[in-house]
Scaffold this motif. Structure first.
Motif, PDB file in Angstrom:
ATOM      1  N   LEU A 101      47.586  77.253  93.009  1.00 40.79           N
ATOM      2  CA  LEU A 101      48.110  78.595  93.242  1.00 40.79           C
ATOM      3  C   LEU A 101      47.227  79.651  92.593  1.00 40.79           C
ATOM      4  O   LEU A 101      46.558  79.376  91.587  1.00 40.79           O
ATOM      5  CB  LEU A 101      49.525  78.717  92.654  1.00 40.79           C
ATOM      6  N   ILE A 102      47.280  80.880  93.146  1.00 45.36           N
ATOM      7  CA  ILE A 102      46.491  81.976  92.582  1.00 45.36           C
ATOM      8  C   ILE A 102      47.367  83.112  92.076  1.00 45.36           C
ATOM      9  O   ILE A 102      46.835  84.099  91.578  1.00 45.36           O
ATOM     10  CB  ILE A 102      45.463  82.517  93.595  1.00 45.36           C
ATOM     11  N   HIS A 103      48.687  82.986  92.180  1.00 40.20           N
ATOM     12  CA  HIS A 103      49.567  84.045  91.664  1.00 40.20           C
ATOM     13  C   HIS A 103      50.893  83.439  91.208  1.00 40.20           C
ATOM     14  O   HIS A 103      51.453  82.561  91.895  1.00 40.20           O
ATOM     15  CB  HIS A 103      49.827  85.095  92.748  1.00 40.20           C
ATOM     16  N   PRO A 104      51.422  83.924  90.083  1.00 34.16           N
ATOM     17  CA  PRO A 104      52.686  83.370  89.571  1.00 34.16           C
ATOM     18  C   PRO A 104      53.862  83.485  90.526  1.00 34.16           C
ATOM     19  O   PRO A 104      54.789  82.671  90.458  1.00 34.16           O
ATOM     20  CB  PRO A 104      52.931  84.207  88.299  1.00 34.16           C
ATOM     21  N   LYS A 105      53.849  84.460  91.421  1.00 33.02           N
ATOM     22  CA  LYS A 105      55.007  84.644  92.293  1.00 33.02           C
ATOM     23  C   LYS A 105      55.178  83.508  93.308  1.00 33.02           C
ATOM     24  O   LYS A 105      56.215  83.416  93.956  1.00 33.02           O
ATOM     25  CB  LYS A 105      54.940  85.987  93.013  1.00 33.02           C
ATOM     26  N   THR A 106      54.181  82.660  93.430  1.00 32.98           N
ATOM     27  CA  THR A 106      54.274  81.527  94.360  1.00 32.98           C
ATOM     28  C   THR A 106      54.745  80.237  93.683  1.00 32.98           C
ATOM     29  O   THR A 106      54.933  79.218  94.354  1.00 32.98           O
ATOM     30  CB  THR A 106      52.914  81.272  95.036  1.00 32.98           C
ATOM     31  N   ILE A 107      54.961  80.280  92.385  1.00 36.43           N
ATOM     32  CA  ILE A 107      55.311  79.061  91.643  1.00 36.43           C
ATOM     33  C   ILE A 107      56.637  78.469  92.107  1.00 36.43           C
ATOM     34  O   ILE A 107      56.752  77.270  92.358  1.00 36.43           O
ATOM     35  CB  ILE A 107      55.357  79.337  90.126  1.00 36.43           C
ATOM     36  N   ASP A 108      57.657  79.318  92.207  1.00 33.54           N
ATOM     37  CA  ASP A 108      58.998  78.807  92.519  1.00 33.54           C
ATOM     38  C   ASP A 108      59.034  78.086  93.861  1.00 33.54           C
ATOM     39  O   ASP A 108      59.666  77.026  93.993  1.00 33.54           O
ATOM     40  CB  ASP A 108      60.010  79.951  92.504  1.00 33.54           C
ATOM     41  N   ALA A 109      58.373  78.652  94.868  1.00 31.47           N
ATOM     42  CA  ALA A 109      58.373  78.020  96.188  1.00 31.47           C
ATOM     43  C   ALA A 109      57.669  76.669  96.150  1.00 31.47           C
ATOM     44  O   ALA A 109      58.140  75.686  96.745  1.00 31.47           O
ATOM     45  CB  ALA A 109      57.716  78.939  97.215  1.00 31.47           C
ATOM     46  N   ALA A 110      56.533  76.589  95.457  1.00 32.82           N
ATOM     47  CA  ALA A 110      55.817  75.313  95.357  1.00 32.82           C
ATOM     48  C   ALA A 110      56.658  74.283  94.617  1.00 32.82           C
ATOM     49  O   ALA A 110      56.736  73.118  95.020  1.00 32.82           O
ATOM     50  CB  ALA A 110      54.483  75.523  94.648  1.00 32.82           C
ATOM     51  N   ASN A 111      57.299  74.700  93.530  1.00 37.51           N
ATOM     52  CA  ASN A 111      58.157  73.776  92.784  1.00 37.51           C
ATOM     53  C   ASN A 111      59.295  73.250  93.645  1.00 37.51           C
ATOM     54  O   ASN A 111      59.644  72.061  93.588  1.00 37.51           O
ATOM     55  CB  ASN A 111      58.739  74.475  91.551  1.00 37.51           C
ATOM     56  N   ARG A 112      59.862  74.119  94.442  1.00 38.72           N
ATOM     57  CA  ARG A 112      60.992  73.718  95.277  1.00 38.72           C
ATOM     58  C   ARG A 112      60.561  72.742  96.378  1.00 38.72           C
ATOM     59  O   ARG A 112      61.204  71.707  96.601  1.00 38.72           O
ATOM     60  CB  ARG A 112      61.624  74.954  95.913  1.00 38.72           C
TER      61      ARG A 112
END
Length: 292
Positions: A220-231
Motif C-alpha cells: 500500500l502507498i497510503h494509510p487510508k487503504t489499510i482497512d480495506a486490505a485488512n478486511r
C-alpha cells in the motif's frame, strides 16, 4: 508469532526521510511497514533517511507490526551502506529492489551476515523487471533467508510498455510466474500497489483479485487503504469456524483409527486439514497482532 503464519494483509510503504511519518506509523493498523530508503527518498536525503529508519527500527515502539527496510540496490552509491546499517538495526527483513538473479540475493545475504544481521532478519525481493520475472524460480531458491516476494507492478508495467487496466491482464503472466515460484519454494508473496487513491471501489476490487490469485496481502502507498486490505485478506468468521470444524473432525477420527473423515458430508483429506490449520493459525496471529 510464527513467521510462517505472520499476517501480511496490509504492507504499507513509508518514506524513510519523513520522521513524522515514521512516528505516525506506530499507530497505524497495518500488519507490516516497509520503511523505504529507495524510491521514496531523493538522492540528497538518502543518508538522513538511512539514519532515521535505522534509529526507528532500533528504538522500537511498533508493537507487533513487521518492520522491513527497503534498501537501495548494491549497484548504487547507497546500497552497501544501507545493508550494513540495516544489519545493525536488526529489522524483521530487508527488501531488495529490482532483483534479477540469485547472485544478487546471495551477495546481499553475505553482506548482511558479515555485518552482524540477526538470524530473524529475512530477505524480501522486489519482483519488478522483465528479467527478474523470467528468473523468478532461480531467485526463489537463492537463499534460506529469503521469505517473501513483493510484486512491483508499477515499474513492471512501465518496462513492459503496457498499461494499467482494471483486470491487470498485461501483468497476469508475471504475477502467475512469481506466484508459482514463491509457492514452490515456500515463500509468501505480496501483490503490487494500487495507484488511484480516489478509486475506493477499484482498490477493493484489486484486493479481491489479488486474494483470488493467491496473494497473502497487498502493498500500500497510503494509510487510508489499510482497512480495506485488512478486511479483504483476512479469513472470514465462517471460514475460521469451518477450519476448526475440519481440525476437530480429523483429530477425532485419528483417535478412533479412522482413515476417512467426513465434514458436512464431504470427504476431508490431509491436504485440507493442513490448509485448515494454516487458516486457523493466521486468524490467531491476526488476533494477537490486533491485541498487541
Amino acid at each position: 508469532m510464527s513467521a510462517s503464519v505472520r499476517p501480511r494483509r496490509s504492507v504499507l510503504y513509508m518514506p524513510g526521510s519523513n520522521a513524522r511519518a515514521l512516528d505516525k506509523a506506530k499507530t497505524l493498523p497495518a500488519d507490516a511497514l516497509i520503511l523505504d530508503l529507495e524510491d521514496a527518498v531523493a538522492p540528497e536525503q538518502k543518508a538522513l533517511a538511512r539514519e532515521q529508519v535505522c534509529a526507528a527500527v532500533a528504538g522500537g515502539g511498533y508493537g507487533g507490526r513487521e518492520l522491513i527496510i527497503r534498501t537501495n540496490g548494491l549497484d548504487t552509491a547507497w546500497g552497501k551502506d544501507d545493508l550494513v546499517a540495516a544489519a545493525k538495526a536488526g529489522p524483521d527483513a530487508v527488501l531488495l529492489p529490482k532483483v534479477e538473479s540469485a547472485a544478487q540475493v546471495q551477495a546481499a545475504e553475505a553482506l548482511l551476515k558479515a555485518s552482524g544481521a540477526p538470524d530473524k532478519t529475512a530477505i524480501w525481493c522486489m519482483m519488478e523487471t522483465p528479467k527478474g520475472i523470467l528468473h523468478a524460480e532461480e531467485i526463489a531458491s537463492a537463499s534460506k533467508r529469503l521469505a517473501v516476494f513483493v510484486m512491483g507492478t508499477s515499474d513492471l508495467v512501465k518496462d513492459l510498455n503496457a498499461q494499467h487496466t482494471p483486470l491487470r491482464l498485461p501483468v497476469i503472466t508475471s504475477l502467475g510466474l512469481c506466484m508459482l515460484a514463491a509457492r514452490a519454494y515456500g515463500l509468501s508473496i505480496l501483490d503490487g500497489v494500487y495507484l488511484d487513491l480516489d478509486d475506493e471501489a477499484g482498490f477493493e476490487a484489486a484486493c479481491k483479485q489479488g486474494l483470488e490469485l493467491g496473494f497473502d496481502g497487498k502493498t500500500l502507498i497510503h494509510p487510508k487503504t489499510i482497512d480495506a486490505a485488512n478486511r479483504v485478506f483476512a479469513p472470514s468468521e465462517a471460514q475460521v469456524a469451518h477450519a476448526h470444524k475440519i481440525i476437530a473432525a480429523f483429530e477425532a477420527a485419528s483417535k478412533e483409527g479412522k482413515a476417512v473423515v467426513l465434514v458436512d458430508g464431504k470427504l476431508v483429506e490431509n491436504l485440507h486439514v493442513e490448509q485448515a490449520k494454516k487458516l486457523a493459525a493466521l486468524a490467531d496471529a491476526i488476533a494477537k497482532l490486533q491485541a498487541a
